[in-house]
Scaffold this motif. Structure first.
Motif, mmCIF file in Angstrom:
data_model
loop_
_atom_site.group_PDB
_atom_site.id
_atom_site.type_symbol
_atom_site.label_atom_id
_atom_site.label_comp_id
_atom_site.label_asym_id
_atom_site.label_seq_id
_atom_site.Cartn_x
_atom_site.Cartn_y
_atom_site.Cartn_z
ATOM 1 N N ALA A 143 -29.506 28.408 103.359
ATOM 2 C CA ALA A 143 -30.161 27.270 104.030
ATOM 3 C C ALA A 143 -29.212 26.095 104.237
ATOM 4 O O ALA A 143 -29.227 25.445 105.290
ATOM 5 N N SER A 144 -28.358 25.838 103.244
ATOM 6 C CA SER A 144 -27.430 24.719 103.349
ATOM 7 C C SER A 144 -26.487 24.910 104.531
ATOM 8 O O SER A 144 -26.251 23.992 105.318
ATOM 9 N N ASP A 145 -25.982 26.146 104.689
ATOM 10 C CA ASP A 145 -25.086 26.431 105.810
ATOM 11 C C ASP A 145 -25.835 26.460 107.136
ATOM 12 O O ASP A 145 -25.268 26.120 108.177
ATOM 13 N N LEU B 186 -28.192 24.417 107.934
ATOM 14 C CA LEU B 186 -28.234 23.010 108.342
ATOM 15 C C LEU B 186 -26.863 22.524 108.777
ATOM 16 O O LEU B 186 -26.726 21.857 109.806
ATOM 17 N N THR B 187 -25.823 22.883 108.006
ATOM 18 C CA THR B 187 -24.474 22.411 108.334
ATOM 19 C C THR B 187 -24.021 22.943 109.687
ATOM 20 O O THR B 187 -23.521 22.186 110.534
ATOM 21 N N GLU C 226 -25.950 21.491 112.653
ATOM 22 C CA GLU C 226 -25.535 20.100 112.905
ATOM 23 C C GLU C 226 -24.163 20.048 113.569
ATOM 24 O O GLU C 226 -23.953 19.297 114.532
ATOM 25 N N TYR D 177 -19.042 30.486 106.415
ATOM 26 C CA TYR D 177 -20.410 30.001 106.342
ATOM 27 C C TYR D 177 -21.284 31.240 106.159
ATOM 28 O O TYR D 177 -21.141 32.213 106.880
ATOM 29 N N PHE D 178 -22.226 31.182 105.240
ATOM 30 C CA PHE D 178 -23.039 32.368 104.960
ATOM 31 C C PHE D 178 -24.269 32.390 105.856
ATOM 32 O O PHE D 178 -25.389 32.227 105.411
#
Lengths: 205, 204
Positions: free
Chosen positions: A57-59, A61-62, A65, A103-104
């Motif tokens: 999830a973090s990737d 969003l990254t 963006e 990035y995963f």
């Protein structure tokens, strides 16, 4: 425990006759625990270009963006909308830059070419290997289930309403067989000049 | 073992954290404050690796203060949450990632109240209620059942006491007290700590 299945999620895109469908589930989980039921994994880059991302999830969003930033700068410099094929190259390059620390995520692109008005779908792996099939693309923790459903239900040259039904049923039934995805679904049908977004009534477990 | 919880009510957001500062088997401090003030209407609870919590928390707090000095106004809650997420995401693949879980609660004139859940991997989501730590496994289901978006402050405190009562019954770690803060359009309000004697038994 795989990093790609840490948060769970599923994404699908299908080609129709002058239209495309892109859909995702809404679950945001941390391993077994469901934290959010409203986490859309599809991001509009512009009116006719949608990006779906599954994985960490973090990737998600990254990367969404960073891509939005790239696309906005592109549109300011070039003074035109980016074509889906070019966007695929931008995405592939962005991912391969991180070849040895990636990035995963596994992205899915669905768009309508601004010049030729042709529908376009594509997907990549986590290091940016692009793939442009003629029918459908799937990613996520239930990718195998999605492949099976799509292979069974998809046929060429579907109209938008039929495509919506096909895409929805493929996604819903696949995520019902996966613990990491589900908790609702959202489908976008993109035609020339019109985008219809619908939330599906799904099993909330 | 650290626990934090937050939920939105009728025009306010409530954030509560446990107040134990622990190192191995020793409890250093029983009244440790794990929430920091990011702005006049925004607070952030930070739990996780001790050291990282203070460093990251103060870094974000000071940079947001600098933004206010430079620009003359505070960042919106949404902006603060996204700024925090970006700092956490940038640090994730660097030499020193921060192992902190946070909840950001704030009030905006334009957006109203908001609660943002943030993981140590920098995944973020705007949610009506959230919890971090082992306690979340017990408390989230209770909130699924009894949370309502239009709760008053008193009802929110009662629900919180019931959540703590459940933890007292079923969680092996004893949480002696929790620090509770509210955020609404008038600013940040702190309640006196809720101690073990006030935890309520959950009744159907």
């Amino acid at each position: 425990m795989s990093i790609m299945s840490y948060n769970g999620g599923a994404c699908i895109a299908m080609k129709g006759r002058n239209c495309i469908a892109i859909a995702s589930d809404l679950r945001f989980g941390i391993q077994g625990q469901t934290v959010g039921m409203d986490f859309e994994k599809i991001f509009p880059m512009n009116d006719h270009l949608y990006l779906g991302l599954t994985g960490l999830a973090s990737d998600i969003l990254t990367v969404s963006e960073r891509l939005e930033f790239h696309i906005k700068l592109y549109e300011l410099r070039e003074n035109r909308k980016i074509s889906p094929k070019t966007f695929l190259s931008v995405l592939s390059n962005l991912l391969y830059e991180k070849r040895f620390g990636p990035y995963f995520i596994e992205p899915v692109i669905a768009g309508i070419d601004p010049k030729t008005r042709q529908p376009f779908i594509a997907s990549c792996d986590l290091i940016g290997c692009p793939m442009e099939p003629e029918d459908f693309v799937v990613t996520g923790t239930c990718a195998t289930q999605l492949y099976g459903m799509c292979e069974a239900l998809w046929k060429p040259d579907m109209q938008p309403d039929e495509l919506f039904e096909c895409c929805s049923q493929a996604l819903l039934n696949a995520v019902d067989r996966d613990a990491g995805s589900g908790w609702g679904a959202v489908v976008h049908i993109i035609e020339v000049g019109k985008v219809t977004t619908r939330r599906l009534k799904a099993r909330m477990d | 073992m650290e626990f934090s919880i937050g939920f939105q009510g009728d025009n306010f957001v409530m954030l509560a954290t446990d107040s134990a500062a622990v190192h191995s088997i020793v409890m250093f401090k029983q009244d440790h404050e794990k929430t920091i003030k990011l702005g006049s209407n925004t607070i952030m609870s930070i739990t996780g690796q001790s050291g990282d919590t203070t460093q990251f928390g103060e870094y974000i707090q000071k940079n947001l203060q600098l933004y206010k000095i430079k620009n003359g106004y505070e960042m919106s809650t949404h902006g603060m949450a996204n700024y925090t997420r970006k700092q956490l995401a940038d640090a994730l693949r660097s030499r020193g990632p921060y192992q902190v879980n946070s909840l950001i609660a704030g009030y905006d004139k334009n957006e109203g109240c908001g609660l943002y859940f943030m993981d140590y991997l920098a995944s973020m989501m705007k949610v009506p209620f959230a919890a971090h730590g082992y306690g979340s496994y017990f408390v989230l289901s209770i909130l699924d059942r009894w949370y309502r978006p239009d709760m008053t402050k008193e009802e929110a405190v009662t629900l919180l006491k019931r959540c703590m009562g459940e933890l007292k019954t079923r969680f092996i770690v004893n949480l002696p007290a929790i620090n509770v803060k509210f955020v609404d359009d008038e600013g940040i309000h702190e309640l006196p700590p809720i101690t073990e004697s006030e935890y309520e038994k959950l009744t159907l």
